[in-house]
Design a protein around this motif. Structure first.
Motif, short mmCIF file in Angstrom:
data_model
loop_
_atom_site.label_atom_id
_atom_site.label_comp_id
_atom_site.label_asym_id
_atom_site.label_seq_id
_atom_site.Cartn_x
_atom_site.Cartn_y
_atom_site.Cartn_z
N VAL A 170 0.90 -1.23 -0.06
CA VAL A 170 0.12 -0.02 -0.07
C VAL A 170 0.81 1.24 0.08
CG1 VAL A 170 -2.10 -1.12 1.00
CG2 VAL A 170 -0.13 0.04 2.61
N VAL A 171 2.07 1.09 -0.41
CA VAL A 171 3.08 2.27 -0.11
C VAL A 171 4.08 1.99 -1.45
CG1 VAL A 171 3.25 2.37 2.32
CG2 VAL A 171 4.88 0.96 1.06
N PHE A 172 4.69 3.10 -1.78
CA PHE A 172 5.74 2.94 -2.58
C PHE A 172 7.18 3.10 -2.25
CE2 PHE A 172 1.78 4.90 -4.33
CZ PHE A 172 1.68 4.63 -5.78
N LEU A 173 8.09 2.53 -3.03
CA LEU A 173 9.54 2.43 -2.71
C LEU A 173 10.25 3.59 -3.50
CD1 LEU A 173 11.91 1.40 -1.18
CD2 LEU A 173 12.30 -0.47 -3.05
N ASP A 174 10.77 4.59 -2.69
CA ASP A 174 11.84 5.43 -3.52
C ASP A 174 13.08 4.86 -3.55
OD1 ASP A 174 13.22 7.51 -4.17
OD2 ASP A 174 12.33 9.07 -3.04
N CYS A 179 13.69 4.84 0.93
CA CYS A 179 12.76 5.15 1.76
C CYS A 179 11.23 4.48 1.22
CB CYS A 179 12.72 6.37 2.37
SG CYS A 179 12.07 7.63 1.03
N LEU A 180 10.27 4.75 1.80
CA LEU A 180 8.93 4.22 1.59
C LEU A 180 8.07 5.50 1.77
CD1 LEU A 180 8.29 0.97 3.79
CD2 LEU A 180 8.74 0.96 1.44
N VAL A 181 7.24 5.69 0.61
CA VAL A 181 6.43 6.83 0.40
C VAL A 181 4.92 6.43 0.55
CG1 VAL A 181 6.07 9.02 -0.82
CG2 VAL A 181 8.17 7.82 -1.03
N LYS A 182 4.35 7.06 1.50
CA LYS A 182 2.78 6.88 1.91
C LYS A 182 2.02 7.75 0.88
CE LYS A 182 3.75 5.55 6.58
NZ LYS A 182 3.56 5.88 8.01
N ARG A 183 0.76 7.47 0.71
CA ARG A 183 -0.14 8.16 -0.01
C ARG A 183 -0.24 9.58 0.22
NH1 ARG A 183 -2.84 5.11 -3.61
NH2 ARG A 183 -2.88 2.84 -3.25
N ASP A 184 0.18 9.92 1.47
CA ASP A 184 -0.03 11.17 2.04
C ASP A 184 0.95 11.98 1.94
OD1 ASP A 184 1.52 10.38 3.90
OD2 ASP A 184 0.11 10.99 5.57
N GLY A 185 2.48 11.44 1.18
CA GLY A 185 3.56 11.97 0.86
C GLY A 185 4.50 11.96 1.89
N THR A 186 4.28 11.19 3.14
CA THR A 186 5.12 11.07 4.16
C THR A 186 5.86 9.82 3.74
OG1 THR A 186 3.61 9.61 5.52
CG2 THR A 186 3.65 12.22 6.15
N ARG A 187 7.12 9.95 4.44
CA ARG A 187 8.13 8.85 4.35
C ARG A 187 8.73 8.14 5.53
NH1 ARG A 187 10.66 13.08 1.01
NH2 ARG A 187 10.88 12.53 -1.11
N MET A 189 11.78 5.79 6.50
CA MET A 189 13.08 5.21 6.27
C MET A 189 13.12 3.88 6.15
SD MET A 189 14.66 7.73 5.06
CE MET A 189 16.18 6.83 4.73
N LEU A 190 14.04 2.94 5.49
CA LEU A 190 14.44 1.63 5.70
C LEU A 190 15.98 1.53 6.03
CD1 LEU A 190 12.96 0.63 2.28
CD2 LEU A 190 11.77 0.05 4.42
N THR A 191 16.02 0.49 6.81
CA THR A 191 17.47 0.10 7.21
C THR A 191 18.17 -0.61 5.90
OG1 THR A 191 16.97 -2.11 7.65
CG2 THR A 191 16.81 -0.45 9.44
N ALA A 192 19.24 -0.75 5.67
CA ALA A 192 20.01 -1.35 4.41
C ALA A 192 19.68 -2.51 4.21
CB ALA A 192 21.63 -1.14 4.59
N MET A 193 19.47 -3.38 5.45
CA MET A 193 18.99 -4.71 5.25
C MET A 193 17.40 -4.87 4.90
SD MET A 193 20.38 -7.67 6.05
CE MET A 193 21.45 -7.44 7.77
N GLU A 194 16.69 -3.97 4.99
CA GLU A 194 15.36 -4.14 4.68
C GLU A 194 15.22 -3.63 3.29
OE1 GLU A 194 13.00 -2.57 9.07
OE2 GLU A 194 13.69 -0.92 7.50
N PHE A 195 16.19 -2.81 2.87
CA PHE A 195 16.08 -2.09 1.41
C PHE A 195 16.45 -3.42 0.53
CE2 PHE A 195 18.20 -0.59 -2.31
CZ PHE A 195 17.22 0.12 -2.62
N ASP A 196 17.53 -4.08 0.96
CA ASP A 196 18.04 -5.15 0.13
C ASP A 196 17.05 -6.36 0.09
OD1 ASP A 196 20.64 -3.59 -0.08
OD2 ASP A 196 21.73 -4.77 1.51
N LEU A 197 16.47 -6.60 1.18
CA LEU A 197 15.30 -7.69 0.98
C LEU A 197 14.43 -7.29 0.01
CD1 LEU A 197 14.45 -10.23 1.71
CD2 LEU A 197 13.59 -9.53 4.02
N LEU A 198 13.61 -5.86 0.45
CA LEU A 198 12.68 -5.49 -0.45
C LEU A 198 13.18 -5.40 -2.05
CD1 LEU A 198 9.84 -4.78 -0.54
CD2 LEU A 198 10.30 -2.55 0.18
N ARG A 199 14.29 -5.25 -2.12
CA ARG A 199 14.87 -4.88 -3.53
C ARG A 199 14.99 -6.37 -4.40
NH1 ARG A 199 19.80 -6.04 -4.99
NH2 ARG A 199 20.60 -5.82 -2.85
N VAL A 200 15.27 -7.44 -3.52
CA VAL A 200 15.20 -8.83 -4.08
C VAL A 200 13.78 -9.08 -4.66
CG1 VAL A 200 15.59 -11.16 -3.58
CG2 VAL A 200 17.46 -9.38 -2.89
#
Length: 268
Positions: A170-174, A179-187, A189-200
């Motif tokens: 329900v969000v977008f990945l910048d 970081c994650l961007v919600k529908r209202d524009g708020t962000r 942050m992701l840790t490096a580990m979280e970003f790597d896993l989401l990227r995979v």
């Protein structure tokens, strides 16, 4: 991040937080000799004072300390910043390892540890934080999908264009800002580990990935990974991208096998 030499690590600012003076001194002396800029603290209050004076590039937090323990410290720090965190924990306490990962730690080192292993873990975590960021694939909005948020974001950065973002639950990945961007524009942050896993997951849509495969693709580790680390990190990601983490629609569990990522899933 602090300035780096040709070796890629000299100048990294590390704070060692442990109530055992002998351990603090041993670790600090060794890492300083390896080119890191090291400070140490015996408590959460002392850590706060050091961070107020100068930020850190990585924190080494002991789990068991009198007063505010390492788990509580990691939880509090992670709310405010994505600073890399490595937990120092007893070898026989699996509860501590799970708890550390759940609050956002990037890795853990089991006591007693070899100082060379600690250095290798620090290098691995910092590589994930300093690695070049991948280019986001072009984003095409699926039919009947609400437009991207138009309200100004909370951070001092212009709203990313659709090509810079990809839908995740329900969000977008910048991809540029990690970081994650919600529908209202708020962000968020992701840790490096979280970003790597989401990227995979994004690179392998609608494909079942085993836990071992996820560890191979998402983590740069020289030692045997903790069996539950992927499960813990998936749980953390679900809390950030799912409309209902208890009934995940983006990151689905394939019982007995692993996980499957469904792209472009939207909540109500």
């Amino acid at each position: 991040m602090a300035g780096q030499s040709a070796s890629g690590e000299t100048g990294w600012r590390i704070i060692v937080v442990d109530d055992e003076e002998a351990l603090r001194e041993t670790v600090s002396d060794y890492l300083s000799g390896q080119g890191f800029r090291v400070r140490s603290a015996a408590s959460g209050r002392a850590l706060d004072a050091l961070l107020a004076a100068e930020p850190a590039d990585l924190l080494l937090l002991d789990v068991h300390m009198p007063g505010e323990d390492g788990i509580s410290l990691a939880r509090r720090i992670r709310v405010a910043a994505a600073t890399p965190i490595i937990m120092l924990t007893a070898a026989d306490d699996i509860v501590d390892r799970v708890a550390g990962l759940e609050v956002g730690a990037d890795d853990y080192v089991l006591k007693p540890f070899d100082l060379r292993e600690l250095k290798a873990r620090i290098r691995a975590v910092m590589r994930r934080y300093t690695a070049p960021r991948p280019t986001a694939p072009p984003y095409t909005a699926p039919p009947n999908t609400a437009p991207l948020p138009t309200q100004p974001p909370t951070a001092n950065r212009a709203m990313p264009t659709p090509a810079e973002m990809v839908p995740c639950g329900v969000v977008f990945l910048d991809m540029e800002a990690h970081c994650l961007v919600k529908r209202d524009g708020t962000r968020e942050m992701l840790t490096a580990m979280e970003f790597d896993l989401l990227r995979v997951f994004l690179q392998n849509p609608n494909r079942v990935l085993t836990r071992n495969r996820l560890l191979d693709l998402a983590h740069d580790r020289d030692n045997e990974p903790f069996d539950r680390s992927i499960d813990v990190r998936v749980t953390r990601l679900r809390k950030k991208i799912e409309a209902d983490p208890a009934k995940p629609q983006a990151i689905k569990t394939v019982r007995g096998v692993g996980y499957l990522f469904v792209p472009g899933t939207r909540g109500p």
